[in-house]
Design a protein around this motif. Structure first.
Motif, PDB file in Angstrom:
ATOM      1  N   VAL A  11       0.833  -1.195   0.000  1.00  0.00           N
ATOM      2  CA  VAL A  11       0.000   0.000   0.000  1.00  0.00           C
ATOM      3  C   VAL A  11       0.868   1.244   0.000  1.00  0.00           C
ATOM      4  O   VAL A  11       0.608   2.205  -0.717  1.00  0.00           O
ATOM      5  CB  VAL A  11      -0.930  -0.006   1.227  1.00  0.00           C
ATOM      6  CG1 VAL A  11      -1.715   1.300   1.293  1.00  0.00           C
ATOM      7  CG2 VAL A  11      -1.872  -1.190   1.182  1.00  0.00           C
ATOM      8  N   LYS A  36      -7.911  -5.895  -3.141  1.00  0.00           N
ATOM      9  CA  LYS A  36      -8.180  -5.685  -1.722  1.00  0.00           C
ATOM     10  C   LYS A  36      -7.263  -4.609  -1.125  1.00  0.00           C
ATOM     11  O   LYS A  36      -7.426  -4.235   0.035  1.00  0.00           O
ATOM     12  CB  LYS A  36      -7.988  -6.992  -0.958  1.00  0.00           C
ATOM     13  CG  LYS A  36      -8.923  -8.120  -1.423  1.00  0.00           C
ATOM     14  CD  LYS A  36      -8.615  -9.405  -0.684  1.00  0.00           C
ATOM     15  CE  LYS A  36      -9.510 -10.557  -1.148  1.00  0.00           C
ATOM     16  NZ  LYS A  36      -9.182 -11.813  -0.446  1.00  0.00           N
ATOM     17  N   GLU A  38      -5.966  -1.184  -0.257  1.00  0.00           N
ATOM     18  CA  GLU A  38      -6.526   0.164  -0.136  1.00  0.00           C
ATOM     19  C   GLU A  38      -5.712   1.200  -0.898  1.00  0.00           C
ATOM     20  O   GLU A  38      -6.194   2.304  -1.170  1.00  0.00           O
ATOM     21  CB  GLU A  38      -6.612   0.552   1.340  1.00  0.00           C
ATOM     22  CG  GLU A  38      -7.602  -0.295   2.127  1.00  0.00           C
ATOM     23  CD  GLU A  38      -7.684   0.153   3.574  1.00  0.00           C
ATOM     24  OE1 GLU A  38      -6.937   1.097   3.928  1.00  0.00           O
ATOM     25  OE2 GLU A  38      -8.473  -0.431   4.335  1.00  0.00           O
ATOM     26  N   GLN A  41      -6.795   3.346  -4.230  1.00  0.00           N
ATOM     27  CA  GLN A  41      -7.484   4.641  -4.290  1.00  0.00           C
ATOM     28  C   GLN A  41      -6.517   5.783  -4.596  1.00  0.00           C
ATOM     29  O   GLN A  41      -6.944   6.862  -5.009  1.00  0.00           O
ATOM     30  CB  GLN A  41      -8.188   4.911  -2.961  1.00  0.00           C
ATOM     31  CG  GLN A  41      -7.243   5.041  -1.777  1.00  0.00           C
ATOM     32  CD  GLN A  41      -7.970   5.281  -0.479  1.00  0.00           C
ATOM     33  OE1 GLN A  41      -8.781   6.203  -0.383  1.00  0.00           O
ATOM     34  NE2 GLN A  41      -7.721   4.439   0.514  1.00  0.00           N
ATOM     35  N   LYS A  90     -13.008   1.963  -6.539  1.00  0.00           N
ATOM     36  CA  LYS A  90     -11.724   1.266  -6.470  1.00  0.00           C
ATOM     37  C   LYS A  90     -10.592   2.117  -7.046  1.00  0.00           C
ATOM     38  O   LYS A  90      -9.477   2.103  -6.547  1.00  0.00           O
ATOM     39  CB  LYS A  90     -11.808  -0.055  -7.240  1.00  0.00           C
ATOM     40  CG  LYS A  90     -12.630  -1.135  -6.561  1.00  0.00           C
ATOM     41  CD  LYS A  90     -11.877  -1.702  -5.364  1.00  0.00           C
ATOM     42  CE  LYS A  90     -12.653  -2.846  -4.726  1.00  0.00           C
ATOM     43  NZ  LYS A  90     -11.918  -3.403  -3.563  1.00  0.00           N
TER      44      LYS A  90
END
Length: 394
Positions: A11, A36, A38, A41, A90
């Motif tokens: 991430v 999945k 994050e 974004q 997403k």
């Protein structure tokens, strides 16, 4: 492979670089593990070049937003059970999407959810359909659809007001998209190696178009006003073997016309033609009559159309006052977009033109083309007076 891939992408990395490279990985769809994450974004650029994607549904086969859009009748029932907005959730900040060199067949409706998208590259796929929802990408600036199987594009392409580059070369297009002339920011249009037999005259209304390439098509004539815009500086029409005439507006522009003007029997095509000596050029189908230096009186319909046009432009500024009952729809359309403007005095022309040929080989530009073309420049004039006084070299 997807599991190993996700171990190398965190991430934090997505947040920092805002780029995700998934090229040359033989992927059949977007990895479930990454969906999945994050960090998606924050993603602005996604590269999935040279994989094994066969559709955008498989590309997001695990993403509810993308799979919500049916790509065939077999998936239509499942499409209604999911909300397409999840795709934008997403990838809310996606700006560039590179998917060239896959096997994608359809651009689905869900593409319209990527509202921040500025660059979309789907070249070298197997595209047969582009859904109308592509017109919702109001921020799109660069659209590349070269080397596919497209036979048409939806008219909604004209809704892309920020579009600057459109490459639809090497497809199976017979015509250009309707309303393409409404892409007011379009600067570069490439339509090489298709099956175009004509170019809509509305294309001449594009105010920002700088480069137009239509090499390797089936063109036999060009719009009368092509090249009238000062912005248009580069025009390539090489290897259109039936094309024998270039509008004189293109003189002093950078043009490519090698392989044009091959001999052809008149019986092979049913087009209005004009001959001068041993040279013959074809004219757009909308031209109703050809005037000569001996035709000093304009047809009544031409006089009436010119009068209405000048009244519209100087006083009314609105054609809504002319209902289809008072004027046929075809003539109303002509008032909005004339056949062309006189190459001598810029007078609009609606039904009749007075052409004058200038063989390219007899102009100073002959050396630039190394005698590889037999085309002529054609000056389209509005009257015998303009026809007699027009000089290409002055």
């Amino acid at each position: 492979m997807a599991s190993e891939l996700c171990k190398t992408i965190s991430v934090a990395r997505l947040e920092k670089h805002k780029n995700l490279f998934l090229n040359y990985r033989n992927l059949h769809h977007f990895p479930l593990e990454l969906l999945k994450d994050e960090g998606l974004q924050y993603l602005e650029r996604l590269y999935m070049k040279r994989n094994s994607l066969t559709s955008l549904m498989e590309f997001h086969s695990c993403c509810p937003g993308w799979s919500a859009m049916a790509l065939s009748p077999l998936t239509a029932t499942s499409a209604s059970r999911v909300q397409p907005e999840n795709l934008a959730q997403k990838l809310p900040n996606l700006v560039e999407l590179y998917l060239h060199s896959n096997n994608i067949v359809v651009v689905p409706e869900a593409i319209g959810s990527l509202v921040k998208l500025q660059c979309l590259d789907l070249s070298d796929n197997a595209l047969e359909i582009v859904c109308p929802e592509i017109g919702r990408l109001r921020a799109l600036r660069h659209l590349r659809l070269a080397n596919n199987q497209l036979q048409f594009l939806p008219p909604e392409v004209g809704d892309l007001k920020e579009l600057q580059t459109l490459d639809i070369s090497t497809n199976r297009l017979l015509t250009l998209p309707e309303r393409l002339h409404m892409c007011l920011s379009l600067q570069y249009l490439t339509v090489d190696r298709n099956r175009l037999w004509y170019v809509p005259r509305h294309l001449c209304q594009l105010p920002s178009l700088n480069e137009l390439s239509m090499a390797g098509n089936r063109l036999a004539f060009l719009p009368l006003d092509l090249g009238r815009s000062r912005e248009l500086q580069y025009v390539y029409v090489d290897n259109n073997i039936h094309l024998k005439g270039l509008p004189s507006y293109l003189y002093n522009k950078v043009i490519g016309c090698s392989g044009c003007g091959a001999p052809i029997q008149v019986s092979e095509v049913k087009l209005l033609s004009f001959s001068s000596g041993q040279r013959t050029v074809f004219l757009p189908a909308e031209v109703k009559a050809i005037g000569t230096e001996h035709d000093h009186v304009l047809p009544l319909q031409e006089l009436a159309m010119r009068g209405l046009y000048h009244t519209y432009h100087s006083l009314l500024k609105d054609l809504n006052f002319l209902s289809p009952i008072s004027l046929p729809r075809s003539l109303l359309e002509l008032l909005h977009c004339p056949l062309g403007h006189c190459h001598r005095c810029s007078e609009p022309m609606f039904t009749i033109v007075y052409p004058k040929l200038f063989p390219l080989r007899e102009t100073p530009m002959a050396g630039l083309h190394q005698w590889k073309t037999t085309v002529s420049f054609v000056a389209y004039c509005c009257s015998t007076q303009c026809l007699q006084t027009f000089d290409l070299l002055s």
